[in-house]
Design a protein around this motif. Structure first.
Motif, short mmCIF file in Angstrom:
data_model
loop_
_atom_site.label_atom_id
_atom_site.label_comp_id
_atom_site.label_asym_id
_atom_site.label_seq_id
_atom_site.Cartn_x
_atom_site.Cartn_y
_atom_site.Cartn_z
N ILE A 113 53.16 -14.27 -94.55
CA ILE A 113 53.11 -14.78 -93.19
C ILE A 113 51.82 -14.31 -92.54
CG2 ILE A 113 54.28 -14.81 -90.95
CD1 ILE A 113 55.77 -16.22 -93.25
N LYS A 114 51.21 -15.16 -91.75
CA LYS A 114 49.97 -14.80 -91.06
C LYS A 114 50.18 -13.55 -90.22
CE LYS A 114 46.63 -16.41 -87.65
NZ LYS A 114 46.37 -17.36 -86.56
N GLY A 115 49.26 -12.61 -90.34
CA GLY A 115 49.36 -11.36 -89.58
C GLY A 115 49.98 -10.24 -90.37
N GLU A 116 50.76 -10.59 -91.41
CA GLU A 116 51.33 -9.55 -92.26
C GLU A 116 50.30 -9.10 -93.29
OE1 GLU A 116 54.93 -10.93 -94.02
OE2 GLU A 116 56.08 -10.82 -92.15
N GLU A 117 50.49 -7.91 -93.81
CA GLU A 117 49.56 -7.39 -94.81
C GLU A 117 49.59 -8.25 -96.06
OE1 GLU A 117 48.63 -3.17 -97.11
OE2 GLU A 117 49.92 -3.21 -95.34
N PHE A 118 48.41 -8.53 -96.61
CA PHE A 118 48.29 -9.38 -97.79
C PHE A 118 48.96 -8.70 -98.99
CE2 PHE A 118 45.63 -10.50 -101.58
CZ PHE A 118 46.08 -11.80 -101.71
N ASP A 119 49.83 -9.47 -99.67
CA ASP A 119 50.56 -8.93 -100.83
C ASP A 119 50.07 -9.65 -102.08
OD1 ASP A 119 52.27 -7.91 -102.67
OD2 ASP A 119 54.10 -8.75 -101.80
N GLU A 120 49.18 -8.98 -102.80
CA GLU A 120 48.59 -9.58 -104.00
C GLU A 120 49.64 -9.89 -105.06
OE1 GLU A 120 45.39 -8.16 -107.36
OE2 GLU A 120 44.95 -7.67 -105.27
N SER A 121 50.70 -9.09 -105.12
CA SER A 121 51.72 -9.28 -106.15
C SER A 121 52.50 -10.58 -105.97
CB SER A 121 52.69 -8.10 -106.15
OG SER A 121 53.41 -8.04 -104.93
N SER A 122 52.49 -11.15 -104.76
CA SER A 122 53.22 -12.40 -104.51
C SER A 122 52.37 -13.63 -104.80
CB SER A 122 53.69 -12.46 -103.05
OG SER A 122 54.59 -11.41 -102.78
#
Length: 655
Positions: free
Chosen positions: A496-505
């Motif tokens: 979601i925009k604004g959340e920390e980027f999750d490379e694993s997803s």
């Protein structure tokens, strides 16, 4: 930086005893990538940055206010400053001059131990010796103690002893001049420096070190009047002018930039903040000892924490939020905010492979404390500005609540079962993101060719219809209601925009934009780049975004054919046939005109394709240009196009 700000960092003594020796220089030429990151363009330009950083360290210590960088006609680079000059007395451990020790021994420099520098940037002492090791030759001139000292080095080895002579007359010139030519046997991409790349970094350094004059000149090509291209960067306002420059084309909520300048426990904290009304994301630039901390760190964590806490407290004090209501989220408060945060730390600890994340735990609390105190005081004296910032934050909060259902829909669709993925996605069979790639193409025609021509094992195809939403001037509610945006988010596995980027997803580690080579294709490409940059910038910063480069022409001669990717290649191909040759030229107007096998051979086959990886060397310029090209204001966009159309082929302009 003013003299009084520098005074606390000034060290009285700077001589050979401050130069500590840790190990030899031999490994550098064998494994240069370990020391400068790569032997391509990035590593090449890093050589200049390292020498310049030494001069900037002199400025940080209060001994230098003028730095000059010259790109010379013979391919070398010259960097000079008016600092104290590298020490030239004999080093007690090596038995050589301190200058030769610094140039020829790895980890020898004034940045280790105590007494040389209290804060510094660069590679922490390995910089100048690495530059020496990876250069065909280096010439060093030092002006110090009324004398001029000279020494030459070749591929890291000194050629002759340190020569000295008294300065003529009453001259008391001081400083260091280093001229070096990179070794072309080391750098695979050639040794030609890129002016624009260096210009942006030098401008950034001038903003970060207010009052230091940086002169940048290119002597490789003379202008029509016989002079050379030269730029002078001098910003007395420092990072306040930096924020002004970034927000020049935006509508600011408060014209006056909020400025914090303080120190605690030998950590110096400087910050400049400004909120804008016509922007729906934040732009935070963090620096530690002049090094841009792309991956954040404890100083950025401290900043975000104190912003959230301070404005929630002030909102309740002003009666804008009731005790029973939810607190404003951090992204609500930071919406529209541009901030430059620069910290100077005596002993910086950097984390991560790229060393661009500050790890000093004590810095988090210091930033929180100093900025919290300054912000609270400023807002108490400027309640009108506080109300405007809170109003925007509350609007952001309300918009986020209104978009919650759409967000939850996106979350549900992001689960990796095939039934939840967009129907138009032609997925690959591999479930390993590191070997998978997705091509984002425009239209069903190009999508059809790409689906037939791809390798289904690791290549997925997502066709989009028409131009996607311009995220530059769109709030969250519209983003999550847009079908094409939802398809992108779901297919890629974005959060979601604004959340920390999750490379694993992330479902694919190569996201390839593949559009037609025309004006519409360029527009769609820019819209997609804007989406990725504004929605989850780390996707771009960590190198997951690519641009496909399909050919423009197919030239047939008899049974043979050549693909040409630009006009120059076409011209060279035709000239190679000789006079009176018979040939046919096919111009590809769109990807849909290419047969599936042609598209595979030229654009999708990893063995033969050409692809551009999108990198952001200069976050400031990227942010500014996206705002100009995709924002609401027409005048800056017209001015940008008029300025660049005179010296660029607008058909190939790729921002």
């Amino acid at each position: 930086m003013s003299e009084d700000k520098r005074s606390n960092k000034i060290s009285n003594d700077y001589g050979a005893e401050q130069i500590q020796v840790l190990e030899g220089l031999e490994p550098v030429r064998k494994r240069p990538g370990m020391y400068i990151g790569s032997t391509g363009p990035r590593g090449l330009h890093h050589l200049i940055y390292e020498v310049v950083d030494n001069s900037v360290d002199e400025a940080l210590a209060g001994h230098c206010d003028h730095i000059e960088i010259v790109l010379r006609a013979d391919g070398s680079a010259l960097i000079s400053d008016n600092g104290r000059g590298i020490p030239t007395d004999i080093h007690p451990r090596t038995g050589k001059s301190a200058l030769e020790t610094v140039l020829t021994v790895l980890h020898a420099g004034g940045k280790f131990g105590s007494g040389g520098y209290k804060v510094s940037g660069g590679l922490h002492g390995v910089g100048i010796s690495v530059v020496n090791a990876l250069s065909e030759w280096v010439k060093v001139t030092v002006y110090r103690d009324g004398s001029e000292f000279n020494q030459r080095f070749e591929k890291g080895i000194s050629k002759g002893e340190l020569e000295s002579k008294k300065q003529t007359g009453k001259s008391s010139k001081k400083g260091t001049t280093i001229c070096f030519k990179p070794d072309k046997t080391i750098f695979s991409g050639g040794i030609e420096f890129e002016y624009a790349l260096l210009s942006s970094r030098l401008r950034e350094l001038a903003y970060l070190n207010g009052g230091v004059k940086i002169v940048f000149r290119d002597e490789r090509n003379q202008l029509s009047d016989g002079s050379f291209k030269e730029e002078i960067y001098l910003y007395q306002g420092g990072i306040k002018e930096y924020v002004e420059y970034m927000n020049a084309e935006k509508e600011s909520i408060h014209p006056e930039i909020i400025y914090v300048d303080s120190q605690k426990e030998n950590v110096y904290v400087e910050a400049a903040l400004q909120w804008c009304s016509d922007v729906y994301s934040d732009n935070i630039l963090g620096f530690a000892n002049n090094i841009r901390t792309i991956d954040g760190g404890t100083h950025i964590e401290g900043l975000k924490t104190v912003l959230t806490r301070t404005f929630n407290n002030l909102a309740k004090k002003r009666g804008k939020r009731k005790d029973i209501e939810k607190n404003l989220a951090g992204e609500n408060i930071r919406e529209g905010l541009t901030v430059v945060l620069s910290v100077k730390v005596p002993d910086p600890e950097f984390e991560g492979q790229t060393k661009t994340k500050l790890g000093n735990t004590e810095v988090r609390g210091i930033v929180d404390s100093l900025i919290g105190e300054a912000l609270t005081k400023y807002m108490e004296f400027n309640p009108g500005i506080l109300d405007l910032i809170l109003e925007k934050a509350i609007q952001s909060f309300n918009a986020a609540e209104a978009a919650r259902r759409a967000r939850e829909l996106v979350r549900r669709k992001s689960v990796l079962e095939s039934s939840t993925l967009p129907g138009k996605l032609a997925d690959c069979s591999s479930r390993d993101p590191s070997e998978s790639e997705i091509y984002i193409v425009e239209g069903d025609s190009a999508g059809g060719s790409a689906k037939q021509g791809r390798d289904r094992n690791f290549q997925a195809i997502l066709p989009l219809r028409g131009k996607i939403l311009n995220i530059e001037k769109t709030d969250d509610t519209k983003i999550y209601k847009n079908t094409e945006i939802q398809s992108l988010i779901t297919a890629l596995g974005l959060g979601i925009k604004g959340e920390e980027f999750d490379e694993s997803s992330l479902r694919y580690h190569r996201v390839v934009i593949m559009t037609d080579a025309d004006v519409d294709g360029a527009h769609i490409r820019t819209l997609l780049l804007t989406f990725f940059y504004r929605y989850q910038r780390e996707l771009v910063e960590k190198g997951f975004i690519y641009i496909a480069c399909p050919p423009l022409y197919k030239v047939e001669r008899g049974k043979n054919h050549n693909y040409c990717y630009n006009e120059n290649q076409l011209k060279d191909t035709i000239q190679g046939f000789g006079e009176n040759a018979n040939y046919n030229i096919q111009r590809f107007k769109g990807l849909g005109e290419m047969m599936p096998k042609q598209l595979w051979d030229t654009t999708m086959n990893p063995q033969t394709r050409m692809m551009k990886r999108v990198e952001i060397e200069d976050a400031l310029e990227a942010d500014r240009i996206f705002n100009i090209l995709m924002g609401d204001k027409v005048a800056p966009r017209r001015e940008f196009i008029e300025t660049h159309s005179s010296n660029l082929d607008m058909a190939t302009l790729d921002i």
